[in-house]
Design an enzyme around this catalytic site. Structure first.
Site, PDB file in Angstrom:
ATOM      1  N   SER A 222       3.447  -3.534   4.589  1.00 44.99           N
ATOM      2  CA  SER A 222       3.529  -5.072   3.583  1.00 44.99           C
ATOM      3  C   SER A 222       4.627  -5.283   3.511  1.00 44.99           C
ATOM      4  O   SER A 222       5.858  -4.051   3.439  1.00 44.99           O
ATOM      5  CB  SER A 222       2.442  -5.363   2.872  1.00 44.99           C
ATOM      6  OG  SER A 222       0.767  -5.367   3.549  1.00 44.99           O
TER       7      SER A 222
ATOM      8  N   ASN B  14       7.999  -2.032   2.852  1.00 41.17           N
ATOM      9  CA  ASN B  14       6.950  -1.629   2.899  1.00 41.17           C
ATOM     10  C   ASN B  14       6.138  -1.577   4.347  1.00 41.17           C
ATOM     11  O   ASN B  14       5.053  -1.866   4.760  1.00 41.17           O
ATOM     12  CB  ASN B  14       5.647  -1.060   2.129  1.00 41.17           C
ATOM     13  CG  ASN B  14       4.552  -0.133   2.288  1.00 41.17           C
ATOM     14  OD1 ASN B  14       5.461   0.705   2.029  1.00 41.17           O
ATOM     15  ND2 ASN B  14       3.260  -0.347   2.887  1.00 41.17           N
TER      16      ASN B  14
ATOM     17  N   TYR C   3       0.693  -1.059   0.056  1.00 39.68           N
ATOM     18  CA  TYR C   3       0.106  -0.026  -0.007  1.00 39.68           C
ATOM     19  C   TYR C   3       1.002   1.636  -0.130  1.00 39.68           C
ATOM     20  O   TYR C   3       1.918   1.564   1.086  1.00 39.68           O
ATOM     21  CB  TYR C   3      -0.894   0.221   1.086  1.00 39.68           C
ATOM     22  CG  TYR C   3      -1.664   1.249   1.464  1.00 39.68           C
ATOM     23  CD1 TYR C   3      -2.878   1.150   0.915  1.00 39.68           C
ATOM     24  CD2 TYR C   3      -1.457   2.310   2.334  1.00 39.68           C
ATOM     25  CE1 TYR C   3      -4.082   2.754   0.956  1.00 39.68           C
ATOM     26  CE2 TYR C   3      -1.920   3.259   2.413  1.00 39.68           C
ATOM     27  CZ  TYR C   3      -3.529   3.140   1.485  1.00 39.68           C
ATOM     28  OH  TYR C   3      -3.761   4.277   1.928  1.00 39.68           O
TER      29      TYR C   3
ATOM     30  N   SER D 118      -0.279  -6.274   8.428  1.00 36.99           N
ATOM     31  CA  SER D 118       0.944  -6.114   7.243  1.00 36.99           C
ATOM     32  C   SER D 118       0.798  -7.333   6.161  1.00 36.99           C
ATOM     33  O   SER D 118      -0.451  -8.049   6.850  1.00 36.99           O
ATOM     34  CB  SER D 118       2.040  -6.643   7.810  1.00 36.99           C
ATOM     35  OG  SER D 118       3.206  -6.174   6.930  1.00 36.99           O
ATOM     36  N   GLY D 119       1.040  -7.264   4.970  1.00 33.23           N
ATOM     37  CA  GLY D 119       0.872  -8.256   4.469  1.00 33.23           C
ATOM     38  C   GLY D 119       2.207  -8.613   3.694  1.00 33.23           C
ATOM     39  O   GLY D 119       3.069  -7.675   2.673  1.00 33.23           O
TER      40      GLY D 119
END
Length: 418
Positions: free
Chosen positions: A297, A241, A169, A335-336
Site C-alpha cells: 500500500s 509500502n 501493513y 494494495s491500499g
C-alpha cells in the site's frame, strides 16, 4: 516491552537524551547529520519540476511533521513481545498550534486499506485536525489518541471528532498483532511535530515498510511553480509500502530490471519453512533472486498553498496516481492506495458566520499544479527509497535498502544522467 525502544521525532543537529518513560521507553532525537543521505534533489535526478528549498511537504508554509519510531528486539516473532519495527507519523496542516480547518479532499486509487475520517471530508470539504499514518492494526489507538489530544487542547469545532488516520501493513518486519503503538507514542508525535527538514526512510509509520522490492518508509518532496504559473508550492509526504521490484522506475529508467539481486532474505541458519520462496542471506544467490509481489500500500498526503476549493483538491488528489504510475505502481488488488490533499489558503473560512469570502484559482490555471503533484509524488517515493536503511525484523527477515550507486549506474546506462 524491552528498554531499547527508540522514539525519534524530526531530525535536529544534536541528540537530546530526554530520560526514560515508565522504565521502558527511551526518548531521543536523531541527528540530521547522522541520518542524512543523498536525496533526489542532491543527485539531480531528472524527475522534473523545481524542488522547494527543503524539497519537503514543509515547504508549504505552516505544515509541521512529527514521528514516533518504535524499534526493539530481534529474532523469532513472539506476539506481544516483538520484534518491533513500527511507529506513527503525523502531519499538521497549519501547525499544531493552529486548529483552523483547511479545505481538503481525498481519493482512493485502490481501496484495500483504510483512511478514517474521509466521509466527513467528502461531505464537508474540510480537514479538521492532523493527519496520522501508522500500521494497519494501530489505526484505532491512533484515532483515539488524536481525539484525546484535541480535547485536551480545547479545539472545539463540533462536540465530536472524526480524525484522519491512514495505514499500511508492516506485518512482515513487525509484530503487528502485538499492538505496540500506544497513546503516548501518538501524543509524542503530535506534540513533537515541527516545520523544517523532515526525517525520512525508516522512521515513524514507515519504520517497518517495504517499497518496490526494497526497504521503504517515509519520503517527502515538493515542487515550486513558476511566477507565471502563480508561484505556488505543492508538497507531498508518502508512506511507501507498495509495488514489485520488477516494476520500479525512476525518471523513466527501469531500475528494478537492473538490480535483480538483493531480494529479502532470512538472516539465520534455521530451517526455512516448507514452501518458503526466501533464501538465507548468507547463501549465494542463484542469478536473479527477486521474488517480491505486487501486494502492499501507499498513503500520500498532498499540501499546497494554492487557493483551491474541495472539488479542485479532489482533482489534485487523483493526480497522485500518475506519480505512482511513473514509479511502477498499478493499484493492484492487494494494495491500499489512498490519498488526501489540502490547501492552506483561505484561512478562517470555517466559521459560524453566515458567509465567508474565498479566493479560488480558476480551472484554466490548475494544470501546472497537476504536473507538480505527479512530480512531487515520484520524488517523494524516490526519497523514501534513498533514505531507507537495510532492516532486519521479525523472524530475522532482512529487507535491503536500494543501492544508490547501482541506481545511478542504471540512470547513466539509459542516458538519463552523465
Amino acid at each position: 516491552m524491552p528498554r531499547n525502544h527508540l522514539l525519534r521525532h524530526r531530525s535536529l543537529a544534536v541528540r537530546l537524551g530526554l530520560g526514560v518513560l515508565a522504565g521502558q521507553l527511551a526518548f531521543g532525537v536523531a541527528p540530521l547529520c547522522a541520518q542524512r543521505k543523498p536525496r533526489e534533489n542532491d543527485l539531480k535526478l531528472p524527475i522534473g519540476g523545481t524542488p522547494g528549498p527543503l524539497d519537503a511537504i514543509t515547504d508549504v508554509a505552516g505544515v509541521e511533521v512529527g514521528h514516533t519510531t518504535l524499534v526493539s528486539g530481534s529474532g523469532k516473532l513472539v506476539v506481544g513481545q516483538g520484534p518491533v519495527r513500527t511507529g506513527v507519523t503525523v502531519v499538521h496542516p497549519r501547525g499544531k498550534d493552529n486548529a483552523d480547518p483547511v479545505f481538503a479532499s481525498w481519493f482512493a486509487l485502490n481501496g484495500n486499506g483504510e483512511m478514517t475520517g474521509t466521509t466527513w471530508i467528502q461531505e464537508s470539504g474540510y480537514l479538521e485536525g492532523p493527519i496520522a499514518i501508522t500500521n494497519t492494526h494501530s489505526v484505532g489507538v491512533v484515532r483515539d489518541a488524536i481525539i484525546r489530544w484535541e480535547v485536551s487542547r480545547k479545539n472545539v469545532l463540533q462536540p465530536w471528532w472524526l480524525p484522519v488516520v491512514a495505514e499500511t501493513y508492516d506485518g512482515a518486519l513487525n509484530d503487528i498483532n502485538g499492538f505496540h503503538v500506544k497513546p503516548e507514542h501518538v501524543l509524542s508525535a503530535l506534540d513533537g511535530a515541527r516545520g523544517g527538514a523532515v526525517a525520512e526512510g525508516v522512521v515513524g509509520g514507515g519504520t517497518g515498510m517495504r517499497c518496490l522490492g526494497f526497504k521503504g518508509g517515509i519520503g517527502t518532496a515538493s515542487r515550486l511553480l513558476s511566477a507565471t504559473d502563480g508561484g505556488y508550492t505543492v508538497g507531498v509526504l508518502v508512506q511507501c509500502n507498495f509495488g514489485a521490484r520488477r516494476n520500479l522506475r525512476i525518471a523513466g529508467v527501469p531500475v528494478g530490471e537492473e538490480i535483480t539481486d538483493l531480494a529479502s532474505c532470512i538472516a539465520n541458519r534455521e530451517p526455512l519453512p516448507s514452501g518458503s520462496t526466501l533464501r538465507r542471506c548468507d547463501d549465494a544467490p542463484s542469478g536473479a533472486d527477486v521474488t517480491d509481489t505486487d501486494q502492499g500500500s501507499i498513503i500520500v498526503v498532498v499540501a499546497t498553498d494554492a487557493p483551491l476549493l474541495p472539488h479542485q483538491l479532489k482533482r489534485l488528489a487523483t493526480r497522485v496516481s500518475l506519480g505512482i504510475g511513473r514509479q511502477g505502481g498499478f493499484g493492484d488488488n492487494g494494495s491500499g492506495d489512498i490519498f488526501v490533499a489540502f490547501s492552506t489558503a483561505n484561512p478562517k473560512s470555517w466559521s459560524s458566520d453566515s458567509t465567508a469570502r474565498l479566493t479560488m484559482l480558476t480551472n484554466d490555471r490548475i494544470s501546472p499544479l497537476f504536473a507538480a503533484t505527479a512530480q512531487a509524488t515520484e520524488a517523494a517515493i524516490t526519497n523514501a527509497l534513498l533514505a531507507a536503511e537495510t532492516t532486519t525484523g521479525a523472524n530475522d527477515l532482512r529487507v535491503f535498502a536500494m543501492p544508490v550507486d547501482r541506481m545511478l549506474a542504471a540512470m547513466r546506462k539509459y542516458g538519463r544522467m552523465r
